[in-house]
Design an enzyme around this catalytic site. Sequence first.
Site, PDB file in Angstrom:
ATOM      1  N   GLU A  16     114.124 122.478  43.494  1.00 62.46           N
ATOM      2  CA  GLU A  16     115.304 123.113  44.104  1.00 62.46           C
ATOM      3  C   GLU A  16     116.597 122.579  43.493  1.00 62.46           C
ATOM      4  O   GLU A  16     117.540 123.336  43.272  1.00 62.46           O
ATOM      5  CB  GLU A  16     115.259 122.812  45.615  1.00 62.46           C
ATOM      6  CG  GLU A  16     116.403 123.341  46.427  1.00 62.46           C
ATOM      7  CD  GLU A  16     116.348 122.802  47.860  1.00 62.46           C
ATOM      8  OE1 GLU A  16     117.421 122.575  48.431  1.00 62.46           O
ATOM      9  OE2 GLU A  16     115.240 122.601  48.395  1.00 62.46           O
ATOM     10  N   VAL A  17     116.632 121.283  43.234  1.00 60.20           N
ATOM     11  CA  VAL A  17     117.862 120.651  42.724  1.00 60.20           C
ATOM     12  C   VAL A  17     117.605 120.169  41.290  1.00 60.20           C
ATOM     13  O   VAL A  17     116.728 119.328  41.065  1.00 60.20           O
ATOM     14  CB  VAL A  17     118.282 119.466  43.613  1.00 60.20           C
ATOM     15  CG1 VAL A  17     119.576 118.856  43.089  1.00 60.20           C
ATOM     16  CG2 VAL A  17     118.445 119.907  45.068  1.00 60.20           C
ATOM     17  N   ASN A  19     109.159 117.194  41.509  1.00 62.24           N
ATOM     18  CA  ASN A  19     108.984 118.590  41.133  1.00 62.24           C
ATOM     19  C   ASN A  19     109.828 118.912  39.905  1.00 62.24           C
ATOM     20  O   ASN A  19     110.927 118.380  39.737  1.00 62.24           O
ATOM     21  CB  ASN A  19     109.421 119.494  42.292  1.00 62.24           C
ATOM     22  CG  ASN A  19     108.560 119.295  43.528  1.00 62.24           C
ATOM     23  OD1 ASN A  19     107.344 119.202  43.424  1.00 62.24           O
ATOM     24  ND2 ASN A  19     109.190 119.211  44.683  1.00 62.24           N
ATOM     25  N   ASP A  53     116.283 112.152  52.508  1.00 63.46           N
ATOM     26  CA  ASP A  53     116.281 113.609  52.336  1.00 63.46           C
ATOM     27  C   ASP A  53     116.868 114.256  53.598  1.00 63.46           C
ATOM     28  O   ASP A  53     116.546 113.879  54.721  1.00 63.46           O
ATOM     29  CB  ASP A  53     114.846 114.102  52.107  1.00 63.46           C
ATOM     30  CG  ASP A  53     114.803 115.528  51.583  1.00 63.46           C
ATOM     31  OD1 ASP A  53     114.341 115.729  50.444  1.00 63.46           O
ATOM     32  OD2 ASP A  53     115.232 116.453  52.319  1.00 63.46           O
ATOM     33  N   HIS A 110     114.691 113.824  40.592  1.00 60.00           N
ATOM     34  CA  HIS A 110     114.527 113.041  41.811  1.00 60.00           C
ATOM     35  C   HIS A 110     113.045 112.836  42.075  1.00 60.00           C
ATOM     36  O   HIS A 110     112.238 113.733  41.842  1.00 60.00           O
ATOM     37  CB  HIS A 110     115.192 113.697  43.024  1.00 60.00           C
ATOM     38  CG  HIS A 110     114.862 115.145  43.207  1.00 60.00           C
ATOM     39  ND1 HIS A 110     115.385 116.136  42.407  1.00 60.00           N
ATOM     40  CD2 HIS A 110     114.046 115.775  44.089  1.00 60.00           C
ATOM     41  CE1 HIS A 110     114.919 117.312  42.801  1.00 60.00           C
ATOM     42  NE2 HIS A 110     114.094 117.121  43.819  1.00 60.00           N
TER      43      HIS A 110
HETATM   44  P1  5GP Z   1     113.002 119.662  45.215  1.00 61.38           P
HETATM   45  O1  5GP Z   1     112.398 120.902  45.771  1.00 61.38           O
HETATM   46  O2  5GP Z   1     114.095 119.955  44.218  1.00 61.38           O
HETATM   47  O3  5GP Z   1     111.969 118.701  44.701  1.00 61.38           O
HETATM   48  O4  5GP Z   1     113.646 118.909  46.450  1.00 61.38           O
HETATM   49  C1  5GP Z   1     115.003 118.870  46.722  1.00 61.38           C
HETATM   50  C2  5GP Z   1     115.181 118.080  47.998  1.00 61.38           C
HETATM   51  O5  5GP Z   1     116.552 117.824  48.185  1.00 61.38           O
HETATM   52  C3  5GP Z   1     114.688 118.820  49.251  1.00 61.38           C
HETATM   53  O6  5GP Z   1     113.680 118.038  49.892  1.00 61.38           O
HETATM   54  C4  5GP Z   1     115.938 118.959  50.101  1.00 61.38           C
HETATM   55  O7  5GP Z   1     115.703 118.787  51.479  1.00 61.38           O
HETATM   56  C5  5GP Z   1     116.848 117.873  49.550  1.00 61.38           C
HETATM   57  N1  5GP Z   1     118.269 118.177  49.666  1.00 61.38           N
HETATM   58  C6  5GP Z   1     118.884 119.336  49.332  1.00 61.38           C
HETATM   59  N2  5GP Z   1     120.207 119.234  49.554  1.00 61.38           N
HETATM   60  C7  5GP Z   1     120.422 117.974  50.026  1.00 61.38           C
HETATM   61  C8  5GP Z   1     121.597 117.275  50.438  1.00 61.38           C
HETATM   62  O8  5GP Z   1     122.713 117.771  50.403  1.00 61.38           O
HETATM   63  N3  5GP Z   1     121.431 115.982  50.862  1.00 61.38           N
HETATM   64  C9  5GP Z   1     120.204 115.383  50.902  1.00 61.38           C
HETATM   65  N4  5GP Z   1     120.155 114.126  51.336  1.00 61.38           N
HETATM   66  N5  5GP Z   1     119.076 116.020  50.517  1.00 61.38           N
HETATM   67  C10 5GP Z   1     119.185 117.296  50.095  1.00 61.38           C
END
Ligand code: 5GP
Length: 126
Positions: free
Chosen positions: A105-106, A97, A35, A110
């Site tokens: 967020e993404v 999540n 991450d 994941h």
């Molecule tokens: P979510 O909130 O969707 O569960 O978590 C998304 C995760 O993706 C976050 O912990 C964030 O730090 C990580 N993340 C976002 N953009 C990138 C990226 O470009 N590269 C990597 N390695 N992690 C990312």
Amino acid sequence: MAYAYDDKNIFAKILRGEIPNTTVLETEHSLAFRDINAQAPDHVLVIPKGPYVCFDHFAAEASDAEIADYTRAIGQVVAALKVGPGDGGDGYRLLSNAGKDGVQEVPHLHVHIVAGRPLGRMLQPL
Ligand code: 5GP
């Protein structure tokens, strides 16, 4: 169930090689990488290579081969990090999540593997 996968998300770009990542493990159907904003000494994201938005989407529509590969990949990352209690490690947290309340967020499935420090209780009391 109706999910529309948006292939402009950051993890889709990582899978296409458009954005660099620190790969921990790659298998036929899965990719694990660190991450970018680690919340602990070990913070690894494991994603399927297929276009799935979140876990229930994956569980409903992925093939048995994808599901087996993804599950095994998560276990292989835990083993590589040496954090599994069965291997004498201090443990880890696995979380995924989904959606607005899950603060996803993404929008590409994941699982977070977080380890390397005491992680506290899972949720804050209301
Ligand atoms: P979510 O909130 O969707 O569960 O978590 C998304 C995760 O993706 C976050 O912990 C964030 O730090 C990580 N993340 C976002 N953009 C990138 C990226 O470009 N590269 C990597 N390695 N992690 C990312």
